[in-house]
Design a protein around this motif. Structure first.
Motif, PDB file in Angstrom:
ATOM      1  N   ALA A 125     126.212  35.773  33.522  1.00 37.61           N
ATOM      2  CA  ALA A 125     125.798  34.153  33.591  1.00 37.61           C
ATOM      3  C   ALA A 125     126.778  33.373  32.793  1.00 37.61           C
ATOM      4  O   ALA A 125     127.081  32.367  33.024  1.00 37.61           O
ATOM      5  CB  ALA A 125     124.430  34.125  33.313  1.00 37.61           C
ATOM      6  N   ASP A 126     126.975  33.885  31.933  1.00 37.99           N
ATOM      7  CA  ASP A 126     127.937  33.051  30.553  1.00 37.99           C
ATOM      8  C   ASP A 126     129.264  32.862  31.134  1.00 37.99           C
ATOM      9  O   ASP A 126     129.849  32.062  30.955  1.00 37.99           O
ATOM     10  CB  ASP A 126     127.742  33.565  29.195  1.00 37.99           C
ATOM     11  CG  ASP A 126     128.354  35.198  29.036  1.00 37.99           C
ATOM     12  OD1 ASP A 126     128.373  35.900  30.033  1.00 37.99           O
ATOM     13  OD2 ASP A 126     128.917  35.710  28.239  1.00 37.99           O
ATOM     14  N   ARG A 127     129.878  34.050  31.935  1.00 35.46           N
ATOM     15  CA  ARG A 127     131.172  33.826  32.556  1.00 35.46           C
ATOM     16  C   ARG A 127     131.249  32.888  33.545  1.00 35.46           C
ATOM     17  O   ARG A 127     132.007  32.021  33.690  1.00 35.46           O
ATOM     18  CB  ARG A 127     131.608  35.230  32.883  1.00 35.46           C
ATOM     19  CG  ARG A 127     132.114  36.349  31.762  1.00 35.46           C
ATOM     20  CD  ARG A 127     133.338  36.155  31.140  1.00 35.46           C
ATOM     21  NE  ARG A 127     134.485  36.004  32.013  1.00 35.46           N
ATOM     22  CZ  ARG A 127     135.178  37.014  32.481  1.00 35.46           C
ATOM     23  NH1 ARG A 127     134.844  38.302  32.406  1.00 35.46           N
ATOM     24  NH2 ARG A 127     136.438  36.819  33.326  1.00 35.46           N
ATOM     25  N   ILE A 128     130.046  32.938  34.330  1.00 33.74           N
ATOM     26  CA  ILE A 128     129.822  31.959  35.522  1.00 33.74           C
ATOM     27  C   ILE A 128     129.756  30.448  35.026  1.00 33.74           C
ATOM     28  O   ILE A 128     130.480  29.444  35.372  1.00 33.74           O
ATOM     29  CB  ILE A 128     128.760  32.534  36.481  1.00 33.74           C
ATOM     30  CG1 ILE A 128     128.915  33.721  37.069  1.00 33.74           C
ATOM     31  CG2 ILE A 128     128.406  31.324  37.239  1.00 33.74           C
ATOM     32  CD1 ILE A 128     127.570  34.112  37.665  1.00 33.74           C
ATOM     33  N   ALA A 129     128.971  30.271  33.834  1.00 36.83           N
ATOM     34  CA  ALA A 129     129.068  28.959  33.181  1.00 36.83           C
ATOM     35  C   ALA A 129     130.176  28.482  32.778  1.00 36.83           C
ATOM     36  O   ALA A 129     130.778  27.414  32.676  1.00 36.83           O
ATOM     37  CB  ALA A 129     127.801  29.133  32.236  1.00 36.83           C
ATOM     38  N   GLN A 130     130.930  29.456  32.094  1.00 39.13           N
ATOM     39  CA  GLN A 130     132.405  29.104  31.772  1.00 39.13           C
ATOM     40  C   GLN A 130     133.329  28.478  32.864  1.00 39.13           C
ATOM     41  O   GLN A 130     134.038  27.617  32.806  1.00 39.13           O
ATOM     42  CB  GLN A 130     133.117  30.170  30.995  1.00 39.13           C
ATOM     43  CG  GLN A 130     132.727  30.472  29.557  1.00 39.13           C
ATOM     44  CD  GLN A 130     133.119  31.957  29.123  1.00 39.13           C
ATOM     45  OE1 GLN A 130     133.892  32.640  29.655  1.00 39.13           O
ATOM     46  NE2 GLN A 130     132.679  32.194  27.973  1.00 39.13           N
ATOM     47  N   ALA A 131     133.232  29.471  33.922  1.00 41.35           N
ATOM     48  CA  ALA A 131     134.060  28.991  35.132  1.00 41.35           C
ATOM     49  C   ALA A 131     133.612  27.750  35.913  1.00 41.35           C
ATOM     50  O   ALA A 131     134.457  26.761  35.897  1.00 41.35           O
ATOM     51  CB  ALA A 131     133.794  30.025  36.456  1.00 41.35           C
ATOM     52  N   ILE A 132     132.180  27.131  35.495  1.00 43.43           N
ATOM     53  CA  ILE A 132     131.631  25.795  36.118  1.00 43.43           C
ATOM     54  C   ILE A 132     132.446  24.873  35.285  1.00 43.43           C
ATOM     55  O   ILE A 132     132.868  23.714  35.493  1.00 43.43           O
ATOM     56  CB  ILE A 132     130.204  25.888  36.119  1.00 43.43           C
ATOM     57  CG1 ILE A 132     129.772  27.095  37.105  1.00 43.43           C
ATOM     58  CG2 ILE A 132     129.722  24.572  36.383  1.00 43.43           C
ATOM     59  CD1 ILE A 132     128.335  27.004  37.191  1.00 43.43           C
TER      60      ILE A 132
END
Length: 135
Positions: A125-132
Motif C-alpha cells: 500500500a505504501d508504494r501504491i500511495a507513492q505512485a499516486i
C-alpha cells in the motif's frame, strides 16, 4: 495527484482486484482498509475485437484477463450506482484499464477522480500511495 480523503482506490490487473481507501490527506495519500475482491469473469465481449489467433498464441491477448477487467468494472459500477463509492481512482495495467473503460457506467464515470495505467497489484500500500502522490 490529489486524492480526496476517503476516496476508494481500485488496483486491478488480469487476475487480481484490490480495493483500498485513502485515510490520508488529499496530497499525502495513506492507503488502508485493503479488501481483495473476488469477481467472476463472465463477460468475454473483448473476444470480438481480439480474434487474432497469432496474438493469442504469442500471449499478447488473454481473454480471461480481459474478462476479469470487465468484471472488475461491473463490480465498481454496482458500487457507484449503490452509492458505496463517492470518489474513485483506478490503477490498472494498460490492457486491463483499456478493457475496463469500455464497461464504465456513466455513474461510475462521474465518480472517477483519475486513472493510472500501471501494474501495481503486487505492490504494498505504501508504494501504491507513492505512485499516486507522484502522478
Amino acid at each position: 495527484m490529489r486524492l480526496p480523503k476517503n476516496a476508494h482506490v481500485a488496483v486491478v490487473d488480469g487476475t487480481r482486484f484490490v480495493l483500498l481507501r485513502n485515510d490520508g490527506a488529499p496530497l499525502e495519500p495513506k492507503l488502508g482498509q485493503a479488501e481483495e475482491i473476488d469477481v467472476r469473469a463472465t463477460n468475454f465481449s473483448a473476444g470480438v475485437k481480439h480474434q487474432d489467433e497469432a496474438g493469442q498464441r504469442m500471449g499478447r491477448t488473454d481473454l480471461n484477463e480481459l474478462a476479469h477487467g470487465a468484471a472488475a468494472a461491473e463490480c465498481l459500477n454496482q458500487k457507484a450506482i449503490g452509492n458505496e463509492i463517492e470518489d474513485l481512482l483506478v490503477i490498472a495495467d494498460p490492457k486491463t484499464l483499456g478493457e475496463m473503460r469500455r464497461h464504465y457506467h456513466s455513474e461510475l464515470e462521474k465518480r472517477l477522480v483519475g486513472e493510472i495505467a500501471k501494474t501495481m497489484t503486487g505492490e504494498p500500500a505504501d508504494r501504491i500511495a507513492q505512485a499516486i502522490a507522484a502522478a
